[in-house]
Design a protein around this motif. Structure first.
Motif, PDB file in Angstrom:
ATOM      1  N   ASP A 148       0.959  -1.427   0.055  1.00  0.00           N
ATOM      2  CA  ASP A 148      -0.080  -0.032  -0.003  1.00  0.00           C
ATOM      3  C   ASP A 148       0.777   1.139  -0.078  1.00  0.00           C
ATOM      4  O   ASP A 148       0.273   2.396  -0.723  1.00  0.00           O
ATOM      5  N   ASP A 180       1.828   5.635  -2.752  1.00  0.00           N
ATOM      6  CA  ASP A 180       2.101   7.114  -2.658  1.00  0.00           C
ATOM      7  C   ASP A 180       3.079   7.660  -3.859  1.00  0.00           C
ATOM      8  O   ASP A 180       3.366   8.809  -3.859  1.00  0.00           O
ATOM      9  N   ARG A 203      -1.038  -1.225   6.185  1.00  0.00           N
ATOM     10  CA  ARG A 203      -1.047   0.349   6.743  1.00  0.00           C
ATOM     11  C   ARG A 203       0.292   0.516   7.411  1.00  0.00           C
ATOM     12  O   ARG A 203       0.278   1.297   8.474  1.00  0.00           O
ATOM     13  N   ILE A 218       0.944   4.036   8.852  1.00  0.00           N
ATOM     14  CA  ILE A 218       0.218   5.155   8.038  1.00  0.00           C
ATOM     15  C   ILE A 218      -0.871   5.904   8.823  1.00  0.00           C
ATOM     16  O   ILE A 218      -1.714   4.947   9.246  1.00  0.00           O
ATOM     17  N   GLY A 235      -4.275   7.912   9.749  1.00  0.00           N
ATOM     18  CA  GLY A 235      -5.555   8.068   8.844  1.00  0.00           C
ATOM     19  C   GLY A 235      -6.076   6.741   8.383  1.00  0.00           C
ATOM     20  O   GLY A 235      -5.467   5.800   8.572  1.00  0.00           O
ATOM     21  N   ILE A 236      -7.266   6.777   7.688  1.00  0.00           N
ATOM     22  CA  ILE A 236      -7.841   5.630   7.151  1.00  0.00           C
ATOM     23  C   ILE A 236      -7.933   6.221   5.483  1.00  0.00           C
ATOM     24  O   ILE A 236      -8.793   6.809   5.253  1.00  0.00           O
ATOM     25  N   ARG A 237      -7.289   5.552   4.743  1.00  0.00           N
ATOM     26  CA  ARG A 237      -6.961   6.092   3.426  1.00  0.00           C
ATOM     27  C   ARG A 237      -7.633   5.123   2.359  1.00  0.00           C
ATOM     28  O   ARG A 237      -7.684   5.506   1.219  1.00  0.00           O
ATOM     29  N   GLU A 241     -10.461   6.340   0.323  1.00  0.00           N
ATOM     30  CA  GLU A 241     -10.106   7.355  -0.797  1.00  0.00           C
ATOM     31  C   GLU A 241      -9.646   6.856  -1.827  1.00  0.00           C
ATOM     32  O   GLU A 241      -9.458   7.148  -3.165  1.00  0.00           O
ATOM     33  N   LEU A 242      -8.624   5.587  -1.621  1.00  0.00           N
ATOM     34  CA  LEU A 242      -7.581   5.026  -2.586  1.00  0.00           C
ATOM     35  C   LEU A 242      -8.546   4.135  -3.596  1.00  0.00           C
ATOM     36  O   LEU A 242      -8.430   4.220  -4.736  1.00  0.00           O
ATOM     37  N   GLN A 268     -10.452   6.499  -6.094  1.00  0.00           N
ATOM     38  CA  GLN A 268      -9.475   6.994  -7.101  1.00  0.00           C
ATOM     39  C   GLN A 268      -9.253   5.885  -8.217  1.00  0.00           C
ATOM     40  O   GLN A 268      -9.428   6.218  -9.262  1.00  0.00           O
ATOM     41  N   ASN A 277      -5.744   3.938  12.185  1.00  0.00           N
ATOM     42  CA  ASN A 277      -4.767   2.873  12.128  1.00  0.00           C
ATOM     43  C   ASN A 277      -3.921   2.717  12.940  1.00  0.00           C
ATOM     44  O   ASN A 277      -3.667   1.520  13.705  1.00  0.00           O
TER      45      ASN A 277
END
Length: 791
Positions: free
Chosen positions: A171, A175, A202, A209, A211-213, A216-217, A220, A258
């Motif tokens: 994951d 980035d 995570r 990492i 937050g909880i992305r 969002e990922l 996208q 996280n």
């Protein structure tokens, strides 16, 4: 979470072949053990030969074990191509060993000279690797362009792998900006044979990492046209959510940061229970949540850690679902735990942590192994052996015919054009090549929205633009010099303005000789300053053994009106210093033609390389080259050109003599300097045109290093360009780029030298003004020659 040898597979659930599932689960545990032990042995037991840490990634490997076991042993086919997360290389090595495709002796040679590479390598590892990985993000995105190259080859030549292009990535790799550049290109959005599996653990190298992305990922990916499959919770957690009050448990875990969730790994039952209940202030909600947890008394800790990426049945189902989406790429977000099944599971900064000897001993015992049996595979008569044998049969690619060699002519035309630039000549050579039977159909050009400004227009008009489907032409633009017609028969691929996409696609097209077993001649263009932006992708592609041509044009401060932002300086050094890439910087049209044709021939050999041509828009009078051809003959001149350099100007008679050596657009200034020296100072200059400084340097280095390999020192091509009576004369080197690129010439000839070039950022102005400012004009070259001649 299972402790060490306990299976992650729960055989309850939908009806299946439970024997196969049990065998697969047993293999999964063995893969975990082997991956851990491969790293452990390299660090604790094998003599190192130095005081450095060997390294390896046990935790990063552990999070991928379930995913890779399911993929390789139950889903993958011979026609598929896979890129494996670099830090999971021990998992790949363990699987290859159990499949019988990697000799047992290599398991104790991780990161050893001649042994297993730290990260999967197409060119260095002792077992077949589809994609080199290591620089995160690049190996993940490459299969997308592999699929695009496969689609092109199928429509153009009828050749295809017939399989999927799969990336297994961490994951944290999401980035990397090149990931999103790859997703955003319209050509990648309909590739139904692309599958990505994201190891969503995570954790990165330094931290959990924040937050909880994930949501969002996933959004996208969907926005870019991908099908998204989420493996978030295992079946035990889903069963708990289905109970009365289970929605509260799900909401609590979903909303937990996280960092807090990761802190539960290794925590006691009481602490896990207290953490789940904290901040639940409503009495009824708290009572309902307690009721759910009471139903799992003594099992709350493993319940909370039950993630979909470690549920073998769920992973198999996700892989089956992914095969049902033929019209767009698919991504599986698999929630995992870094270090799963190990005592370091989920712990902060476990990225490169290693189990100690006592922890390894406990793991070995939990797996039911001993020191005597720890490296064992499975017998053919066991259930596990039968699963492995079937997978080995399914993955066997057999003996494949190598790609046929394609004859490329040594020359195309004997015509000598008038004044022309190398960029313009490049366009004409491509157009001429498109008429050569056997070569024409294998040409493919690629550009990041700079086709017309890099002189690909004539080729595009003749061959068309490639697209998977015929596109309607709404504006024929009969008065336009460029005819933009898109369809499956086209031979130019137009990318968006993303240089990394350009070179990754070039790299995949340049592997058609291996993947599709058909020969392509991929040729890409970009503005030369942006070679630096694309550099990592270039290195990735050449490290993978790809063969292509990259033309950087226009280049240098010869592009005077564009100013420093568009005037490349460093690129000659990049060309000389990048392995697997041959750099050339011609000045004349036929010089360029010969170099390109020779490059297309050489790239087909086992030692073949990619080629980088540094070109210019400066018009050059071709008469000096024609005179050189008349003087020595075309065949002799062509031999010298492709060897790296030739004598362009012969000196007159004088006691004061010097050698001037230059390449590319600055050669006319060097010739003018020779005339100035003769007319005003009585100094006669030999002018060497260095067609490929890279080839000259490598050839000189090889000749000088011959004694290290048992040979004798002989003269290199560069040294042979200098006549016996010229040996010992000083030399001035000139390049429209950083001066160090040619500074080796003085050392090679063993003489005093003055290297001229551009070592400061350029600026806007007329060409004569800019050349004078940076001391590469004729007067400055002549002055440098006089300085070199001083006693």
């Amino acid at each position: 979470m299972p402790l060490y040898g306990q299976p992650s597979l729960d055989l309850t659930g939908p009806p299946r072949n439970e024997n196969d599932l049990a065998a697969l689960s047993a293999i999964e545990r063995r893969v975990l053990w082997l991956a851990v032990r491969i790293v452990d042995h390299a660090n604790r037991e094998r003599p190192k030969g130095d005081g450095l840490k060997v390294g390896g990634h046990q935790a990063s490997s552990a999070s991928m074990v379930t995913l890779m076991t399911a993929l390789y042993l139950a889903d993958l086919r011979a026609e598929d191509r896979v890129s494996v997360k670099p830090h999971a290389s021990p998992v790949l090595q363990a699987i290859e060993y159990l499949l019988g495709r990697l000799d047992r002796s290599y398991l104790t040679r991780l990161r050893d000279f001649g042994g297993l590479q730290a990260y999967p390598s197409r060119t260095k590892d002792p077992y077949p690797v589809d994609y080199s990985t290591g620089s995160v993000g690049l190996g993940s995105a490459a299969p997308v362009f592999g699929a695009l190259a496969d689609r092109f080859t199928q429509t153009r030549l009828g050749a295809s792998t017939g399989g999927r292009f799969i990336s297994l990535l961490g994951d944290a790799e999401l980035d990397e900006g090149n990931i999103w550049e790859a997703l955003a290109d319209p050509l990648t959005r309909k590739l139904g044979n692309v599958l990505w599996i994201v190891d969503l653990n995570r954790q990165s190298l330094d931290r959990v990492i924040p937050g909880i992305r994930a949501v969002e990922l996933e959004a996208q990916f969907r926005a870019n046209g991908w099908d998204v499959i989420e493996l978030k919770y295992g079946r035990r957690l889903r069963e708990a959510y289905a109970r009365e009050g289970g929605d509260l448990l799900r909401r609590r875990i979903d909303e937990m940061p996280n960092e807090q969730y990761q802190s539960l790994f290794g925590a006691s039952e009481d602490r896990v229970r207290a953490t789940v209940l904290e901040d639940v202030v409503d009495d009824r909600d708290r009572a309902a949540l307690e009721g759910v947890l009471d139903g799992y008394a003594g099992r709350i800790a493993p319940l909370v850690r039950d993630l979909g990426g470690h549920d073998l049945v769920d992973v198999l189902d996700a892989l089956r679902r992914a095969r049902k989406t033929p019209d767009r790429p698919t991504v599986i977000f698999a929630y995992t735990i870094k270090g799963y099944g190990l005592e370091m599971a989920g712990r902060p900064q476990n990225h490169s942590a290693l189990l100690d000897g006592e922890q390894v001993d406990r793991l070995r015992a939990a797996m039911g192994l001993t020191v005597a049996t720890e490296w064992n595979g499975y017998g053919a008569d066991t259930a596990e052996g039968r699963v492995l044998a079937e997978a080995r049969r399914r993955l066997d690619r057999g003996d494949r015919e190598p790609a046929a060699l394609v004859p490329v002519p040594a020359t195309l035309s004997e015509r000598a054009p008038g004044a022309t630039s190398t960029q313009a000549a490049f366009g004409r050579v491509l157009l001429d090549l498109s008429r050569v039977e056997g070569v024409s159909e294998r040409l493919v050009t690629v550009a990041p929205d700079v086709s017309t400004s890099t002189n690909l227009g004539g080729f595009i008009n003749k061959t068309g633009v490639w697209g998977p489907d015929e596109e309607r032409v709404y504006d024929a633009m009969d008065d336009s010099p460029l005819k933009w017609r898109v369809g499956p028969s086209g031979q130019h691929i137009e990318m968006g303005i993303a240089e990394m996409n350009l070179v990754l696609l070039l790299g995949q097209l340049g592997l058609s000789w291996d993947f599709q077993r058909e020969r392509l001649f991929p040729i890409g263009t970009l503005y030369d300053p942006f070679v630096m932006r694309a550099l990592e992708g270039i290195v990735y592609s050449t490290y993978s053994g790809s063969r292509f041509v990259l033309a950087g044009t226009p280049s240098g401060i010869s592009l005077s009106r564009e100013g420093g932002a568009h005037q490349s300086l460093n690129t000659p050094g990049i060309g000389i210093e990048t392995p697997g890439l041959t750099y050339a910087e011609p000045c004349y049209a036929r010089e360029l033609e010969w170099l390109l044709l020779d490059g297309l021939t050489r790239m087909q050999t086992p030692e073949g390389e990619a080629m980088y041509l540094r070109l210019s828009t400066t018009p050059i009078d071709q008469e000096p080259f024609s005179a050189a051809a008349a003087r020595v003959g075309e065949e002799r001149l062509r031999t010298d050109v492709v060897a790296g350099g030739f004598r362009l100007r012969e000196p007159g008679t004088s006691e004061d003599r010097i050698i001037l050596a230059a390449c590319g657009a600055i050669v006319p200034e060097t010739l003018a300097a020779a005339v100035l020296l003769a007319d005003e100072e009585g100094v006669e200059a030999t002018v060497l045109c260095l067609s490929s400084p890279d080839r000259l340097y490598r050839d000189w280095q090889a000749h000088r290093a011959a004694p290290l390999h048992g040979g004798a020192v002989t003269r290199s091509h560069l040294e042979l360009l200098v006549t016996p009576d010229e040996r010992g004369l000083p030399v001035v080197t000139v390049i429209d780029g950083a001066s160090h690129a040619l500074s080796f010439v003085g050392s090679a000839l063993g003489v005093r030298s003055v290297p001229l070039g551009v070592d400061r950022f350029g600026q806007t102005g007329s060409q004569p003004e800019v050349y004078a400012e940076y001391k590469i004009d004729a007067t400055s070259i002549a002055t440098a020659a006089l300085v070199a001649l001083e006693p």
